[in-house]
Write an enzyme that holds these catalytic residues in place. Structure first.
Site, short mmCIF file in Angstrom:
data_model
loop_
_atom_site.label_atom_id
_atom_site.label_comp_id
_atom_site.label_asym_id
_atom_site.label_seq_id
_atom_site.Cartn_x
_atom_site.Cartn_y
_atom_site.Cartn_z
N CYS A 1 0.88 -1.18 0.00
CA CYS A 1 0.00 0.00 0.00
C CYS A 1 0.91 1.23 0.00
O CYS A 1 2.06 1.13 -0.45
CB CYS A 1 -0.98 -0.04 1.16
SG CYS A 1 -0.24 -0.09 2.81
C1 RB5 Z 1 -3.76 5.41 0.81
O1 RB5 Z 1 -5.02 4.86 0.71
C2 RB5 Z 1 -3.07 4.92 2.07
O2 RB5 Z 1 -3.88 5.18 3.19
C3 RB5 Z 1 -2.78 3.43 2.01
O3 RB5 Z 1 -2.18 3.10 0.82
C4 RB5 Z 1 -1.87 2.92 3.09
O4 RB5 Z 1 -0.69 3.67 3.15
C5 RB5 Z 1 -2.43 2.71 4.42
O5 RB5 Z 1 -1.75 2.23 5.34
#
Ligand code: RB5
Length: 152
Positions: A66
């Site tokens: 993420c």
């Molecule tokens: C973006 O949605 C961000 O919140 C996600 O990619 C992540 O970093 C969450 O932990």
């Protein structure tokens, strides 16, 4: 070995890079592409979907990416019997397997670049749980996890 992988909208390019890296190294990468079938999905349901596949034994190893790696690790660790850690350095990636016996590696596409991410994945792939002094610690974690789930 088959490695299952997925990401949220923050990590689409890095996921493609890692899939190609796995395949170039003879590893069968299974891209769940949850976003493809669930446009707009947030990281919790994407991570949960992959973690359930580790839990039910369909796959032994998974990668979740993420923006930071944090949210994916948090949701994967909510699935009983599934253990995940965020790694942005090679030493931690090795220890995640050797000491902690975690099945899932998480990374943040907004934290590290593609070359470091590939090196981390390679180190993680060749590392296995070593048991020894780490075994009672992992056993204790599993026991506390059972206690926590059962007390809900
Ligand atoms: C973006 O949605 C961000 O919140 C996600 O990619 C992540 O970093 C969450 O932990």
């Amino acid at each position: 070995m088959k490695v299952v992988i997925d990401c949220d909208d923050a990590a689409i390019e890095l996921k493609k890079t890692i899939v190609a890296h796995l395949e170039n190294n003879g590893i069968d990468a299974v891209d769940l592409d949850y976003l493809g079938s669930h446009p707009g999905a947030y990281y919790p349901e994407i991570g949960y979907n992959l973690a359930r596949k580790i839990q039910d034994g369909a796959y032994q190893r998974g990668i979740l990416i993420c923006g930071t790696g944090l949210g994916m690790a948090m949701i994967a660790n909510k699935v009983k019997g599934v253990y995940a850690g965020v790694c942005h350095d090679v030493f931690s990636a090795e220890r995640l397997r050797k000491s902690n016996n975690a099945q899932i590696l998480t990374m943040g596409a907004r934290v590290i670049g593609p070359e470091l991410a590939k090196t981390i994945v390679s180190a993680w792939l060749v590392s296995e749980f070593q048991g020894g002094g780490s075994q009672p610690k992992v056993d204790q974690m599993h026991a506390l996890e059972r206690q926590s789930f059962e007390s809900q």
